[in-house]
Design a protein around this motif. Structure first.
Motif, PDB file in Angstrom:
ATOM      1  N   VAL A  11     -12.107  -4.728   1.461  1.00 18.55           N
ATOM      2  CA  VAL A  11     -11.767  -3.323   1.625  1.00 18.55           C
ATOM      3  C   VAL A  11     -12.388  -2.697   2.874  1.00 18.55           C
ATOM      4  CG1 VAL A  11     -13.638  -2.482   0.136  1.00 18.55           C
ATOM      5  CG2 VAL A  11     -11.557  -1.114   0.420  1.00 18.55           C
ATOM      6  N   ILE A  12     -13.591  -3.085   3.264  1.00 23.02           N
ATOM      7  CA  ILE A  12     -14.224  -2.470   4.433  1.00 23.02           C
ATOM      8  C   ILE A  12     -13.482  -2.866   5.707  1.00 23.02           C
ATOM      9  CG2 ILE A  12     -16.343  -2.286   5.779  1.00 23.02           C
ATOM     10  CD1 ILE A  12     -16.311  -0.854   3.017  1.00 23.02           C
ATOM     11  N   ASP A  13     -13.102  -4.128   5.812  1.00 19.90           N
ATOM     12  CA  ASP A  13     -12.315  -4.547   6.975  1.00 19.90           C
ATOM     13  C   ASP A  13     -10.978  -3.810   7.025  1.00 19.90           C
ATOM     14  OD1 ASP A  13     -14.249  -6.269   7.890  1.00 19.90           O
ATOM     15  OD2 ASP A  13     -13.370  -8.051   6.959  1.00 19.90           O
ATOM     16  N   ARG A  14     -10.386  -3.568   5.858  1.00 18.00           N
ATOM     17  CA  ARG A  14      -9.109  -2.835   5.824  1.00 18.00           C
ATOM     18  C   ARG A  14      -9.300  -1.389   6.293  1.00 18.00           C
ATOM     19  NH1 ARG A  14      -8.146  -7.410   5.442  1.00 18.00           N
ATOM     20  NH2 ARG A  14      -7.315  -8.523   3.645  1.00 18.00           N
ATOM     21  N   LEU A  15     -10.403  -0.773   5.908  1.00 20.75           N
ATOM     22  CA  LEU A  15     -10.691   0.593   6.343  1.00 20.75           C
ATOM     23  C   LEU A  15     -10.832   0.654   7.860  1.00 20.75           C
ATOM     24  CD1 LEU A  15     -13.179   1.584   3.529  1.00 20.75           C
ATOM     25  CD2 LEU A  15     -11.122   2.890   4.100  1.00 20.75           C
ATOM     26  N   LYS A  16     -11.455  -0.348   8.452  1.00 22.97           N
ATOM     27  CA  LYS A  16     -11.623  -0.367   9.904  1.00 22.97           C
ATOM     28  C   LYS A  16     -10.282  -0.466  10.621  1.00 22.97           C
ATOM     29  CE  LYS A  16     -16.225  -2.531   9.966  1.00 22.97           C
ATOM     30  NZ  LYS A  16     -16.982  -3.738  10.390  1.00 22.97           N
ATOM     31  N   VAL A  17      -9.407  -1.318  10.127  1.00 28.13           N
ATOM     32  CA  VAL A  17      -8.141  -1.587  10.818  1.00 28.13           C
ATOM     33  C   VAL A  17      -7.100  -0.506  10.549  1.00 28.13           C
ATOM     34  CG1 VAL A  17      -6.172  -3.186  10.942  1.00 28.13           C
ATOM     35  CG2 VAL A  17      -8.512  -4.079  10.897  1.00 28.13           C
ATOM     36  N   PHE A  18      -7.002  -0.042   9.302  1.00 30.39           N
ATOM     37  CA  PHE A  18      -5.847   0.762   8.900  1.00 30.39           C
ATOM     38  C   PHE A  18      -6.141   2.250   8.730  1.00 30.39           C
ATOM     39  CE2 PHE A  18      -4.687  -3.537   7.566  1.00 30.39           C
ATOM     40  CZ  PHE A  18      -3.400  -3.621   8.084  1.00 30.39           C
ATOM     41  N   THR A  19      -7.370   2.689   8.984  1.00 29.36           N
ATOM     42  CA  THR A  19      -7.652   4.117   8.887  1.00 29.36           C
ATOM     43  C   THR A  19      -8.354   4.591  10.151  1.00 29.36           C
ATOM     44  OG1 THR A  19      -9.916   4.155   7.967  1.00 29.36           O
ATOM     45  CG2 THR A  19      -8.104   3.700   6.428  1.00 29.36           C
ATOM     46  N   PHE A  20      -8.468   5.909  10.273  1.00 28.72           N
ATOM     47  CA  PHE A  20      -9.172   6.522  11.398  1.00 28.72           C
ATOM     48  C   PHE A  20     -10.548   7.026  10.968  1.00 28.72           C
ATOM     49  CE2 PHE A  20      -4.878   6.372  12.892  1.00 28.72           C
ATOM     50  CZ  PHE A  20      -4.998   6.193  14.262  1.00 28.72           C
ATOM     51  N   ARG A  21     -11.052   6.545   9.853  1.00 27.28           N
ATOM     52  CA  ARG A  21     -12.391   6.929   9.419  1.00 27.28           C
ATOM     53  C   ARG A  21     -13.416   6.392  10.415  1.00 27.28           C
ATOM     54  NH1 ARG A  21     -12.919   8.733   3.652  1.00 27.28           N
ATOM     55  NH2 ARG A  21     -10.752   8.959   2.962  1.00 27.28           N
ATOM     56  N   THR A  22     -14.469   7.147  10.612  1.00 22.65           N
ATOM     57  CA  THR A  22     -15.467   6.800  11.613  1.00 22.65           C
ATOM     58  C   THR A  22     -16.377   5.685  11.118  1.00 22.65           C
ATOM     59  OG1 THR A  22     -17.077   8.387  10.772  1.00 22.65           O
ATOM     60  CG2 THR A  22     -15.481   9.198  12.416  1.00 22.65           C
ATOM     61  N   ALA A  64      -6.514   3.629  -0.028  1.00 25.63           N
ATOM     62  CA  ALA A  64      -5.165   3.870  -0.556  1.00 25.63           C
ATOM     63  C   ALA A  64      -4.675   5.269  -0.187  1.00 25.63           C
ATOM     64  CB  ALA A  64      -5.158   3.677  -2.067  1.00 25.63           C
ATOM     65  N   TRP A  65      -5.563   6.253  -0.268  1.00 27.66           N
ATOM     66  CA  TRP A  65      -5.178   7.621   0.097  1.00 27.66           C
ATOM     67  C   TRP A  65      -4.806   7.702   1.575  1.00 27.66           C
ATOM     68  CZ3 TRP A  65      -3.773  12.282  -1.541  1.00 27.66           C
ATOM     69  CH2 TRP A  65      -3.788  13.322  -0.612  1.00 27.66           C
ATOM     70  N   ASP A  66      -5.649   7.170   2.427  1.00 30.96           N
ATOM     71  CA  ASP A  66      -5.430   7.307   3.871  1.00 30.96           C
ATOM     72  C   ASP A  66      -4.137   6.631   4.317  1.00 30.96           C
ATOM     73  OD1 ASP A  66      -7.840   8.598   3.928  1.00 30.96           O
ATOM     74  OD2 ASP A  66      -8.754   7.306   5.449  1.00 30.96           O
ATOM     75  N   VAL A  67      -3.938   5.386   3.900  1.00 29.77           N
ATOM     76  CA  VAL A  67      -2.792   4.637   4.417  1.00 29.77           C
ATOM     77  C   VAL A  67      -1.492   5.132   3.786  1.00 29.77           C
ATOM     78  CG1 VAL A  67      -1.858   2.369   4.936  1.00 29.77           C
ATOM     79  CG2 VAL A  67      -4.319   2.654   4.714  1.00 29.77           C
ATOM     80  N   THR A  68      -1.513   5.419   2.507  1.00 26.52           N
ATOM     81  CA  THR A  68      -0.287   5.921   1.867  1.00 26.52           C
ATOM     82  C   THR A  68       0.087   7.293   2.414  1.00 26.52           C
ATOM     83  OG1 THR A  68      -0.930   4.721  -0.141  1.00 26.52           O
ATOM     84  CG2 THR A  68       0.889   6.285  -0.333  1.00 26.52           C
ATOM     85  N   SER A  69      -0.908   8.135   2.656  1.00 30.34           N
ATOM     86  CA  SER A  69      -0.627   9.461   3.231  1.00 30.34           C
ATOM     87  C   SER A  69      -0.077   9.335   4.641  1.00 30.34           C
ATOM     88  CB  SER A  69      -1.906  10.304   3.247  1.00 30.34           C
ATOM     89  OG  SER A  69      -2.356  10.558   1.939  1.00 30.34           O
ATOM     90  N   LEU A  70      -0.609   8.401   5.408  1.00 29.18           N
ATOM     91  CA  LEU A  70      -0.108   8.190   6.764  1.00 29.18           C
ATOM     92  C   LEU A  70       1.345   7.749   6.755  1.00 29.18           C
ATOM     93  CD1 LEU A  70      -0.519   7.807   9.865  1.00 29.18           C
ATOM     94  CD2 LEU A  70      -1.253   5.473   9.333  1.00 29.18           C
ATOM     95  N   VAL A  71       1.660   6.805   5.907  1.00 29.26           N
ATOM     96  CA  VAL A  71       2.999   6.203   5.907  1.00 29.26           C
ATOM     97  C   VAL A  71       4.013   7.070   5.171  1.00 29.26           C
ATOM     98  CG1 VAL A  71       4.347   4.186   5.176  1.00 29.26           C
ATOM     99  CG2 VAL A  71       2.065   3.874   6.163  1.00 29.26           C
ATOM    100  N   HIS A  72       3.613   7.630   4.021  1.00 28.63           N
ATOM    101  CA  HIS A  72       4.581   8.328   3.170  1.00 28.63           C
ATOM    102  C   HIS A  72       4.318   9.825   3.020  1.00 28.63           C
ATOM    103  CE1 HIS A  72       6.468   4.585   2.069  1.00 28.63           C
ATOM    104  NE2 HIS A  72       5.308   4.088   1.677  1.00 28.63           N
TER     105      HIS A  72
END
Length: 441
Positions: A284-295, A320-328
């Motif tokens: 999950v941490i690697d996914r947060l780095k790649v797929f979100t804009f969280r610092t 899940a919140w960040d990526v789903t909100s971005l896409v949908h």
């Protein structure tokens, strides 16, 4: 299509920022794990730290929708754009007619009409993720514009003469296919020349000096850098992002064998959200780095949460919140969260809209039952939540059977027509977590 008509309507773009704790975007890309391979790293860092450059990434219309692998590239485009550089989003109207070589076998060629339809679909999707406004506003390009008028003789004389067959057959994907039983056609063998031609044209038309894509495309990427060097005596850059894999080594972006598409018609917001929510603690941490804009700081806090209170799944919910909100969009994401809560008895089932229930049905065991035969016993058996009528009756007697989150006392009574959600669905539950959805026939 003009640039203004392609203006993104995604409100999430306005809130996106690169992490100010990094000296430059190159350092942030490295920290996020987005640099697998590149040309001269020092020169590329200087280029991305200096005056604005033009860069591009290509998307071939080999399907009607983009998927998670493309999302890696789109977010990388956006990060570089936020650093002040100008993106060119290339949709391959010509390369899509050919298809880049696959490791195993020849691609099935789609008709020009299908490819043109998919080009339009991908253009619409791409504009959701990058900005077309301002000095660093993106430009959409289609390589069919500069290839369809070129004759075979012109292509061979003006472009083909810069390529060496010995170099071409050493490219990883070509070498694999040459050593296979099927071999490789001249059509797919020539793909790298077409992609190199793209880079040359964009260098000439837009002064483009950086191309990036997945690291599995490295052979095609360097075909472009070499062509620009030979034809224009100029040095340009290439960057290969890593192929995202799970911690167990399996391919990321698949859910029970199906690609996770960005089109809501192919992958519902509900299924999309659940995919991200189900990421493992190890990933999950690697996914947060790649797929979100969280610092970096925000992700470090979530990493501590994973280590100290993994049962709360705080990092997964943030992802899940960040990526789903971005896409949908945020509204769709809220509906998904509310639906998930309601399904497990923490909200109103009646407030779940019909499309979301359809999406839920794809994720749960299901059955189709006539309304006049819809007894609790039959629903439990037909959905597979129990194996027999006797087991169903025992579950009901023990107080462990629910229809639409209401405990069932009479297993043989036919459910009232008003019980059907939207007149079509019944949610069946055994115990706390065993769920199924019944469709009315």
């Amino acid at each position: 299509m003009t640039q203004t008509s392609l203006e993104s309507t995604n409100p999430a773009l306005a809130d996106q920022r690169n992490d100010a704790s990094f000296e430059n975007v190159w350092q942030e890309l490295n920290w996020r794990g987005l640099v697998q391979v590149s040309t001269d790293e020092e020169a590329l860092e200087r280029a991305l730290s200096g005056e604005p450059i033009v860069y591009y990434c290509g998307f071939d219309p080999t399907a009607a929708s983009l998927h998670l692998g493309h999302l890696v590239q789109l977010l990388t485009m956006r990060r570089i754009q936020l650093a002040g550089h100008r993106p060119l989003a290339l949709v391959g109207g010509s390369t899509g007619l050919i298809g880049d070589p696959r490791p195993s076998s020849e691609r099935t060629l789609n008709t020009p009409e299908v490819v043109a339809e998919w080009v339009d679909s991908l253009r619409t999707q791409i504009k959701h993720y990058i900005s077309f406004d301002g000095e660093s506003g993106a430009t959409m390009v289609n390589n069919l514009d500069w290839t369809q008028g070129v004759t075979a003789i012109e292509f061979l004389r003006d472009i083909g003469r810069y390529f060496r067959v010995g170099t071409m057959i050493k490219k990883d994907i070509v070498a694999k296919r040459l050593n296979s039983d099927e071999g490789i056609s001249y059509t797919e063998f020539s793909y790298q020349i077409l992609q190199g031609f793209d880079y040359l044209q964009l260098f000439r038309q837009y002064s483009c000096t950086l191309q990036f894509g997945g690291s599995d495309q490295w052979g095609n990427l360097t075909s472009g850098t070499e062509l620009v060097r030979r034809a224009e005596n100029a040095q340009v850059h290439a960057l290969g992002t890593p192929l995202i894999t799970n911690s167990d080594g399996t391919k990321f972006g698949k859910s029970e064998g199906n690609a996770i598409w960005l089109d809501s018609e192919l992958c519902s917001p509900y299924a999309f959200y659940q995919f991200w929510l189900n990421q493992s603690d190890a990933d999950v941490i690697d996914r947060l780095k790649v797929f979100t804009f969280r610092t970096r700081e925000q992700i470090a806090e979530l990493e501590r949460a994973v280590e100290e209170e993994p049962f709360k799944r705080e990092a997964q919910r943030a992802l899940a919140w960040d990526v789903t909100s971005l896409v949908h969009g945020e509204d769709a994401t809220r509906k998904v969260i509310d639906a998930s809560a309601a399904i497990f008895g923490r909200g109103e089932l009646g407030e779940i809209d019909e499309p979301t229930l359809h999406a839920v049905s794809a994720e749960l065991p299901s059955a189709t039952v006539p309304a006049d035969e819809a007894t609790a016993v039959r629903l439990l058996v037909d959905t597979g939540l129990v194996k027999s009528n006797g087991e169903a009756r025992r579950a009901i007697k023990d107080g462990g059977a629910y229809i639409n989150n209401e405990k069932i006392d009479d297993g043989d009574a036919v459910l009232d027509s008003s019980s059907w959600l939207h007149g079509k669905f019944l949610l069946v539950r055994r115990g706390k977590k065993n769920l199924a959805l019944v469709h009315r026939s």
